[in-house]
Write a protein that holds these residues in place. Structure first.
Motif, PDB file in Angstrom:
ATOM      1  N   VAL A  26       0.843  -1.188   0.000  1.00 45.10           N
ATOM      2  CA  VAL A  26       0.000   0.000   0.000  1.00 45.10           C
ATOM      3  C   VAL A  26       0.883   1.244   0.000  1.00 45.10           C
ATOM      4  O   VAL A  26       1.833   1.335   0.776  1.00 45.10           O
ATOM      5  N   ILE A  27       0.556   2.182  -0.868  1.00 48.04           N
ATOM      6  CA  ILE A  27       1.234   3.472  -0.850  1.00 48.04           C
ATOM      7  C   ILE A  27       0.724   4.221   0.374  1.00 48.04           C
ATOM      8  O   ILE A  27      -0.489   4.339   0.577  1.00 48.04           O
ATOM      9  N   THR A  28       1.649   4.692   1.191  1.00 47.83           N
ATOM     10  CA  THR A  28       1.287   5.431   2.406  1.00 47.83           C
ATOM     11  C   THR A  28       2.067   6.740   2.456  1.00 47.83           C
ATOM     12  O   THR A  28       3.059   6.917   1.751  1.00 47.83           O
ATOM     13  N   PHE A  29       1.604   7.615   3.323  1.00 49.06           N
ATOM     14  CA  PHE A  29       2.294   8.858   3.601  1.00 49.06           C
ATOM     15  C   PHE A  29       2.399   9.021   5.111  1.00 49.06           C
ATOM     16  O   PHE A  29       1.642   8.403   5.859  1.00 49.06           O
ATOM     17  N   THR A  30       3.314   9.869   5.539  1.00 49.51           N
ATOM     18  CA  THR A  30       3.374  10.267   6.941  1.00 49.51           C
ATOM     19  C   THR A  30       2.686  11.618   7.057  1.00 49.51           C
ATOM     20  O   THR A  30       2.523  12.324   6.051  1.00 49.51           O
ATOM     21  N   PRO A  31       2.303  12.002   8.262  1.00 48.28           N
ATOM     22  CA  PRO A  31       1.675  13.317   8.423  1.00 48.28           C
ATOM     23  C   PRO A  31       2.564  14.472   7.965  1.00 48.28           C
ATOM     24  O   PRO A  31       2.064  15.524   7.564  1.00 48.28           O
ATOM     25  N   ASP A  43      -2.219  18.615   7.576  1.00 46.21           N
ATOM     26  CA  ASP A  43      -3.134  19.758   7.483  1.00 46.21           C
ATOM     27  C   ASP A  43      -4.423  19.422   6.742  1.00 46.21           C
ATOM     28  O   ASP A  43      -5.408  20.156   6.852  1.00 46.21           O
ATOM     29  N   TYR A  44      -4.429  18.342   5.968  1.00 47.28           N
ATOM     30  CA  TYR A  44      -5.567  18.041   5.086  1.00 47.28           C
ATOM     31  C   TYR A  44      -6.183  16.662   5.285  1.00 47.28           C
ATOM     32  O   TYR A  44      -7.300  16.421   4.850  1.00 47.28           O
ATOM     33  N   MET A  45      -5.464  15.745   5.903  1.00 49.47           N
ATOM     34  CA  MET A  45      -5.940  14.364   6.025  1.00 49.47           C
ATOM     35  C   MET A  45      -7.188  14.282   6.887  1.00 49.47           C
ATOM     36  O   MET A  45      -7.458  15.150   7.715  1.00 49.47           O
ATOM     37  N   HIS A  46      -7.933  13.227   6.666  1.00 45.96           N
ATOM     38  CA  HIS A  46      -9.115  12.929   7.466  1.00 45.96           C
ATOM     39  C   HIS A  46      -8.658  12.046   8.630  1.00 45.96           C
ATOM     40  O   HIS A  46      -8.061  10.993   8.421  1.00 45.96           O
ATOM     41  N   SER A  47      -8.922  12.503   9.836  1.00 39.89           N
ATOM     42  CA  SER A  47      -8.491  11.748  11.015  1.00 39.89           C
ATOM     43  C   SER A  47      -9.538  11.900  12.106  1.00 39.89           C
ATOM     44  O   SER A  47     -10.090  12.990  12.268  1.00 39.89           O
ATOM     45  N   PRO A  48      -9.837  10.834  12.825  1.00 40.87           N
ATOM     46  CA  PRO A  48      -9.276   9.486  12.719  1.00 40.87           C
ATOM     47  C   PRO A  48      -9.810   8.768  11.485  1.00 40.87           C
ATOM     48  O   PRO A  48     -10.891   9.087  10.990  1.00 40.87           O
ATOM     49  N   ASP A 102       2.076   6.879  11.135  1.00 38.69           N
ATOM     50  CA  ASP A 102       3.188   7.519  11.829  1.00 38.69           C
ATOM     51  C   ASP A 102       4.443   6.668  11.646  1.00 38.69           C
ATOM     52  O   ASP A 102       4.417   5.653  10.941  1.00 38.69           O
ATOM     53  N   HIS A 103       5.524   7.064  12.289  1.00 38.85           N
ATOM     54  CA  HIS A 103       6.799   6.378  12.081  1.00 38.85           C
ATOM     55  C   HIS A 103       6.839   4.981  12.700  1.00 38.85           C
ATOM     56  O   HIS A 103       7.752   4.208  12.423  1.00 38.85           O
ATOM     57  N   GLN A 104       5.834   4.626  13.499  1.00 39.31           N
ATOM     58  CA  GLN A 104       5.731   3.269  14.054  1.00 39.31           C
ATOM     59  C   GLN A 104       4.787   2.389  13.236  1.00 39.31           C
ATOM     60  O   GLN A 104       4.555   1.237  13.581  1.00 39.31           O
ATOM     61  N   GLY A 105       4.209   2.941  12.162  1.00 37.47           N
ATOM     62  CA  GLY A 105       3.294   2.181  11.322  1.00 37.47           C
ATOM     63  C   GLY A 105       1.853   2.210  11.804  1.00 37.47           C
ATOM     64  O   GLY A 105       1.005   1.491  11.277  1.00 37.47           O
ATOM     65  N   THR A 106       1.551   3.050  12.783  1.00 36.65           N
ATOM     66  CA  THR A 106       0.183   3.176  13.294  1.00 36.65           C
ATOM     67  C   THR A 106      -0.634   4.055  12.353  1.00 36.65           C
ATOM     68  O   THR A 106      -0.181   5.141  11.952  1.00 36.65           O
ATOM     69  N   LEU A 107      -1.814   3.597  12.011  1.00 38.20           N
ATOM     70  CA  LEU A 107      -2.715   4.363  11.151  1.00 38.20           C
ATOM     71  C   LEU A 107      -3.187   5.609  11.892  1.00 38.20           C
ATOM     72  O   LEU A 107      -3.728   5.506  12.993  1.00 38.20           O
ATOM     73  N   VAL A 108      -2.977   6.781  11.293  1.00 38.66           N
ATOM     74  CA  VAL A 108      -3.387   8.030  11.937  1.00 38.66           C
ATOM     75  C   VAL A 108      -4.380   8.837  11.104  1.00 38.66           C
ATOM     76  O   VAL A 108      -4.959   9.796  11.590  1.00 38.66           O
ATOM     77  N   GLY A 109      -4.570   8.450   9.839  1.00 39.03           N
ATOM     78  CA  GLY A 109      -5.500   9.182   9.002  1.00 39.03           C
ATOM     79  C   GLY A 109      -5.541   8.626   7.596  1.00 39.03           C
ATOM     80  O   GLY A 109      -4.908   7.618   7.292  1.00 39.03           O
ATOM     81  N   LYS A 136      -2.278   6.629 -10.132  1.00 35.67           N
ATOM     82  CA  LYS A 136      -3.690   6.477 -10.504  1.00 35.67           C
ATOM     83  C   LYS A 136      -4.519   5.878  -9.375  1.00 35.67           C
ATOM     84  O   LYS A 136      -5.318   4.961  -9.571  1.00 35.67           O
ATOM     85  N   ILE A 137      -4.316   6.427  -8.163  1.00 32.53           N
ATOM     86  CA  ILE A 137      -5.107   6.015  -7.004  1.00 32.53           C
ATOM     87  C   ILE A 137      -5.788   7.251  -6.430  1.00 32.53           C
ATOM     88  O   ILE A 137      -5.325   8.374  -6.620  1.00 32.53           O
ATOM     89  N   SER A 138      -6.889   7.032  -5.724  1.00 32.55           N
ATOM     90  CA  SER A 138      -7.683   8.166  -5.263  1.00 32.55           C
ATOM     91  C   SER A 138      -7.492   8.493  -3.786  1.00 32.55           C
ATOM     92  O   SER A 138      -8.144   9.391  -3.270  1.00 32.55           O
ATOM     93  N   GLY A 139      -6.599   7.789  -3.122  1.00 31.13           N
ATOM     94  CA  GLY A 139      -6.350   8.082  -1.718  1.00 31.13           C
ATOM     95  C   GLY A 139      -5.333   7.128  -1.142  1.00 31.13           C
ATOM     96  O   GLY A 139      -4.972   6.134  -1.775  1.00 31.13           O
ATOM     97  N   ALA A 140      -4.874   7.452   0.074  1.00 26.25           N
ATOM     98  CA  ALA A 140      -3.869   6.620   0.720  1.00 26.25           C
ATOM     99  C   ALA A 140      -3.940   6.781   2.231  1.00 26.25           C
ATOM    100  O   ALA A 140      -4.270   7.857   2.735  1.00 26.25           O
ATOM    101  N   PRO A 141      -3.585   5.719   2.960  1.00 23.69           N
ATOM    102  CA  PRO A 141      -3.516   5.804   4.418  1.00 23.69           C
ATOM    103  C   PRO A 141      -2.324   6.661   4.863  1.00 23.69           C
ATOM    104  O   PRO A 141      -1.299   6.729   4.183  1.00 23.69           O
TER     105      PRO A 141
END
Length: 137
Positions: free
Chosen positions: A16-21, A77-82, A44-51, A36-41
């Motif tokens: 999965v393509i991911t980003f950090t905050p 600044d833009y991600m949906h969380s939680p 954080d640096h420990q691999g915990t889902l934050v948004g 060509k994807i519409s979103g990504a998880p």
């Protein structure tokens, strides 16, 4: 095998393509577009889902940058969380119902809060195809 015994882990994407905050939001936008994807998880640096960052979230970048003449910023600044997520042992039948109720395209899959994959509506359809194809054969 009845479809109710098929789990999210059986059909989820593990790569999965991911980003950090802290990821630059313009870089994130470029990555989504080039893959060509519409979103990504967002993890954080420990691999915990934050948004989660989606195309809809990125539309805010355009508005803020052009209308308010502000700098674009970072993913946080833009991600949906939680982020709404599912567990890898969720049954495909329940997952299909959840997709129908929420209108979402995908869910991050977590184990103990850590991202382990992602499952989409298309993945659920692939599971159904495998099940229904087995019935026809």
């Amino acid at each position: 095998m009845p479809i109710r015994s098929v789990k999210a882990a059986d059909y989820m994407s593990r790569k999965v393509i991911t980003f950090t905050p802290e990821t630059n939001v313009v870089e994130a936008m470029q990555t989504l577009l080039s893959n060509k994807i519409s979103g990504a998880p967002i993890v954080d640096h420990q691999g915990t889902l934050v948004g989660v960052l989606s195309e809809v979230d990125l539309l805010k970048v355009i508005i803020q940058d052009s209308y308010y003449a502000e700098s674009t910023g970072i993913v946080a600044d833009y991600m949906h969380s939680p982020a709404e997520s599912v567990t890898e042992d969720l049954d495909i039948y329940q997952l299909a119902e959840q997709f129908l109720a929420s209108g979402r395209r995908r869910y991050p899959v977590v184990r103990d809060g850590k991202l382990v994959g992602q499952i989409s509506r298309r993945d659920v359809l692939r599971a159904a195809e495998a099940f229904l194809g087995a019935e026809v054969a």
